[in-house]
Each structure stands twice: as structure tokens, then as C-alpha cells.
Design a protein around this motif. Structure first.
Motif, PDB file in Angstrom:
ATOM      1  N   LEU A 258       0.652  -1.070   0.068  1.00 18.03           N
ATOM      2  CA  LEU A 258       0.081  -0.004   0.039  1.00 18.03           C
ATOM      3  C   LEU A 258       0.766   1.408  -0.019  1.00 18.03           C
ATOM      4  CD1 LEU A 258      -2.779   1.580   0.321  1.00 18.03           C
ATOM      5  CD2 LEU A 258      -2.493   1.072   2.751  1.00 18.03           C
TER       6      LEU A 258
ATOM      7  N   PHE B 237      -8.019   1.299   5.606  1.00 17.13           N
ATOM      8  CA  PHE B 237      -7.162   0.296   5.845  1.00 17.13           C
ATOM      9  C   PHE B 237      -8.201  -0.974   6.045  1.00 17.13           C
ATOM     10  CE2 PHE B 237      -4.260   3.266   7.288  1.00 17.13           C
ATOM     11  CZ  PHE B 237      -2.991   2.505   6.843  1.00 17.13           C
TER      12      PHE B 237
ATOM     13  N   ILE C 198      -8.117  -2.587   2.800  1.00 13.74           N
ATOM     14  CA  ILE C 198      -6.846  -3.469   2.404  1.00 13.74           C
ATOM     15  C   ILE C 198      -7.075  -4.942   3.285  1.00 13.74           C
ATOM     16  CG2 ILE C 198      -4.573  -3.590   3.176  1.00 13.74           C
ATOM     17  CD1 ILE C 198      -5.083  -1.924   0.693  1.00 13.74           C
TER      18      ILE C 198
ATOM     19  N   LEU D 164      -1.747  -7.185   4.604  1.00 14.42           N
ATOM     20  CA  LEU D 164      -0.666  -6.326   4.057  1.00 14.42           C
ATOM     21  C   LEU D 164       0.810  -6.504   4.350  1.00 14.42           C
ATOM     22  CD1 LEU D 164      -0.295  -3.262   2.912  1.00 14.42           C
ATOM     23  CD2 LEU D 164      -0.338  -2.439   5.376  1.00 14.42           C
TER      24      LEU D 164
ATOM     25  N   SER E 292       3.651  -4.468   3.056  1.00 17.24           N
ATOM     26  CA  SER E 292       4.481  -3.291   2.917  1.00 17.24           C
ATOM     27  C   SER E 292       3.470  -2.189   2.936  1.00 17.24           C
ATOM     28  CB  SER E 292       5.597  -3.188   1.685  1.00 17.24           C
ATOM     29  OG  SER E 292       6.128  -4.636   1.724  1.00 17.24           O
ATOM     30  N   TYR E 293       3.865  -1.299   3.786  1.00 19.76           N
ATOM     31  CA  TYR E 293       3.144  -0.052   3.786  1.00 19.76           C
ATOM     32  C   TYR E 293       4.228   1.043   3.513  1.00 19.76           C
ATOM     33  CZ  TYR E 293       0.796   4.154   5.439  1.00 19.76           C
ATOM     34  OH  TYR E 293       0.288   5.547   5.609  1.00 19.76           O
TER      35      TYR E 293
ATOM     36  N   HIS F 158       4.444   5.420   3.257  1.00 17.90           N
ATOM     37  CA  HIS F 158       3.701   6.804   3.622  1.00 17.90           C
ATOM     38  C   HIS F 158       4.498   7.630   2.679  1.00 17.90           C
ATOM     39  CE1 HIS F 158       0.789   9.150   6.208  1.00 17.90           C
ATOM     40  NE2 HIS F 158       1.768   9.964   5.886  1.00 17.90           N
TER      41      HIS F 158
ATOM     42  N   CYS G 168      -2.157   6.314  10.650  1.00 16.01           N
ATOM     43  CA  CYS G 168      -1.900   5.259   9.344  1.00 16.01           C
ATOM     44  C   CYS G 168      -0.911   4.183   9.917  1.00 16.01           C
ATOM     45  CB  CYS G 168      -1.326   6.142   8.222  1.00 16.01           C
ATOM     46  SG  CYS G 168      -2.535   7.096   7.178  1.00 16.01           S
ATOM     47  N   CYS G 169       0.084   4.722  10.675  1.00 15.62           N
ATOM     48  CA  CYS G 169       1.034   3.805  11.331  1.00 15.62           C
ATOM     49  C   CYS G 169       0.336   2.809  12.235  1.00 15.62           C
ATOM     50  CB  CYS G 169       2.099   4.441  11.937  1.00 15.62           C
ATOM     51  SG  CYS G 169       3.255   5.107  10.708  1.00 15.62           S
TER      52      CYS G 169
ATOM     53  N   ALA H  99      -1.654   0.419   9.808  1.00 21.83           N
ATOM     54  CA  ALA H  99      -0.818  -0.386   9.423  1.00 21.83           C
ATOM     55  C   ALA H  99      -0.346  -1.569  10.139  1.00 21.83           C
ATOM     56  CB  ALA H  99       0.093   0.561   8.524  1.00 21.83           C
TER      57      ALA H  99
ATOM     58  N   LEU I 282      -0.018  -5.622   9.395  1.00 25.34           N
ATOM     59  CA  LEU I 282       1.287  -6.320   9.261  1.00 25.34           C
ATOM     60  C   LEU I 282       1.451  -7.203  10.279  1.00 25.34           C
ATOM     61  CD1 LEU I 282       3.271  -3.154   8.595  1.00 25.34           C
ATOM     62  CD2 LEU I 282       2.902  -4.799   6.983  1.00 25.34           C
TER      63      LEU I 282
ATOM     64  N   MET J  61       7.344  -0.945   7.138  1.00 24.76           N
ATOM     65  CA  MET J  61       6.768   0.246   6.796  1.00 24.76           C
ATOM     66  C   MET J  61       7.858   1.233   6.294  1.00 24.76           C
ATOM     67  SD  MET J  61       4.404   0.335  10.378  1.00 24.76           S
ATOM     68  CE  MET J  61       3.796   1.991   9.991  1.00 24.76           C
TER      69      MET J  61
END
Length: 260
Positions: free
Chosen positions: A13, A80, A83, A90, A92-93, A95, A128-129, A132, A136, A144
Motif C-alpha cells: 500500500l 485500511f 486492504i 498487508l 508493505s506500507y 507513507h 496510518c501507522c 498499518a 502487518l 513500513m
């Protein structure tokens, strides 16, 4: 011919994926074997055009666009959720949201705009973190990658508010890397200074005073200022198994402009 790095089940993503840097990273993921790549941004019409172009040039991967406003909790959560439900997880993220902080002297700054940039640059990033990392972790680990700017590393006049946001991003990357290492989630950052062939670079060059500073910077950068294609390979390398013991690092890509 690219060497295959990821299995076809790999899900990536890229938030801010409509930018030249984000698109370059999405292409690199696909070229390295990742089977499903989502790019996310605000403009749905332009995003879908980008996805169509990616699909034509890299038909083995599946690309999708997700409209999102990362400063909005509901919009971010919906992204998310999609996803997790439609992509199955997920791995790999990335940003890659362009910096929106206020530049110029503090005395002349518009603090309302600064608060907005804090919300998107730090509040939206933290949200987001958080989401994510949940995806993960459920996948057994992953990576990330967060973009910042060298303004957060090297002090300069008329950059106090930019530096505040960017140094905060860097601190978040380092701390989060230590928090998530036991979950086998690696967190790293990339911090360019000036990146050619991007809309932000073009806007900066349209300002005569800033353009003069950039031209001087380009002369000091012995390797030349980077372009998006100089960034994507390192970004995707940090997501792969070859970087399995690298976390908490913020790597500057500036062509030798500085070595801080």
C-alpha cells in the motif's frame, strides 16, 4: 530485467501513491514481483487514471486506487479496512505524502495552516501507522517506510515550522521501529531534500528566491539532485528480505548536498 524480490502474494500500500515518487515505488514493487499494489490519495479521478496506466505497463500485477483523506479518521479507517478485507492483509506500507508544512519566517507564519499541516503530517501519519501495524502484525510482520524531509535533520533559516513537522516524523519512525521490532515489523524513513521532476520541485522553482537557493544546492550536490527514479529502488529494497535487519533508520537521498 528486474530480479524477483517478492512473491506474487505480496501486498503493498502506497499512500501518496499518485505523486511521481509514489508511482515510481508502485512500479518498482510490481517489477520486483509484488502481485497486489494499492495506491491511495485524495483525487479519485486522477488516481484511477494512474492505476490504468500502471496496469497497462505492468500487467502481471494488480493495481487498485483507494480515495483517502488521511487526516480524517473515518476515511483512513475505511482504507485500511478495505486492504484487510479485499486484499487479505498487508505486507508493505509506504507513507509518501508530500510535505504540506508552512515555510517562511515564524513571525509571518499562518498558524492555522500550521495546525492543519500538523494534523496531516503527524496526526494522520500516526493514525496510518497504527492501523498499518495491525495489518502487518496479523500477517506475521512486514515493513513500513515513511517519507520525511532533510529539513527535519538540518536547521536552516525560515524553516522552523517545516522542521517541526519533519523532525516529528523522524522521531516517530525511530520510536515506532523499537516498539514494533518484536512483532517483526521494520520501520524506516527516507528524507530527500529536493527531488527533481516533481510538482513540489516545480512550485519551489517558480519562486525566484527559492529557485536561487535550489540552484546553489544543486551545485553543492556533487552527484546531482535526485529524481523519483533514484528513490524507488531504495524504498523497495527496504521492504524486502535483504533489509530484514534494518529498522529505525532514516536515510537521506540528496546527491551529496549534505551528510548529516
Amino acid at each position: 530485467m528486474h530480479e524477483r524480490t517478492f512473491p506474487s502474494s505480496h501486498v503493498a500500500l502506497v499512500v501518496g501513491g499518485r505523486s511521481p515518487i509514489g508511482l515510481g515505488i508502485a512500479r518498482e514493487f510490481a517489477a520486483r514481483g509484488a502481485g497486489r499494489i494499492a495506491i491511495a490519495g485524495r483525487n479519485e479521478a486522477q488516481g484511477r487514471t494512474c492505476v490504468d496506466e500502471l496496469a497497462r505497463s505492468l500487467p502481471r500485477a494488480r493495481f487498485e486506487f483507494i480515495a483517502v483523506d488521511i487526516a480524517d479518521d473515518a476515511s483512513r479507517h475505511a482504507m485500511f479496512g478495505r486492504i484487510g478485507e479485499q486484499f487479505g492483509g498487508l505486507d508493505s506500507y509506504v507513507h509518501c505524502v508530500p510535505p504540506g508544512a508552512v515555510s517562511g519566517a515564524l513571525a509571518d507564519a499562518g498558524l492555522d495552516r500550521f495546525r492543519t499541516s500538523l494534523l496531516a503530517g503527524l496526526g494522520g501519519l500516526a493514525g496510518c501507522c497504527q492501523e498499518a501495524s495491525d495489518l502487518l502484525r496479523a500477517r506475521g510482520g512486514g515493513s513500513m517506510l515513511v517519507f520525511a524531509s532533510d529539513a527535519g535533520r538540518i536547521a536552516s533559516p525560515r524553516n522552523a515550522l517545516v522542521a517541526t513537522v519533519q523532525s516529528g516524523i523522524m522521531a516517530l519512525v525511530r520510536s515506532l521501529a523499537l516498539e514494533l521490532a518484536r512483532d517483526r515489523i521494520r520501520v524506516n524513513g527516507l528524507s530527500p531534500t529536493y527531488v527533481r521532476d516533481t510538482p513540489l520541485f516545480d512550485r519551489l522553482m517558480s519562486n525566484e528566491g527559492i529557485a536561487r537557493r535550489i540552484e546553489k544546492a544543486a551545485q553543492r550536490a556533487g552527484l546531482g539532485l535526485p529524481a523519483p527514479d533514484d528513490i524507488a529502488p531504495l524504498a523497495v529494497f527496504l521492504a524486502g528480505n535483504a533489509a530484514s535487519k534494518i529498522t529505525g533508520q532514516i536515510i537521506s537521498i540528496n546527491g551529496g548536498l549534505s551528510a548529516a
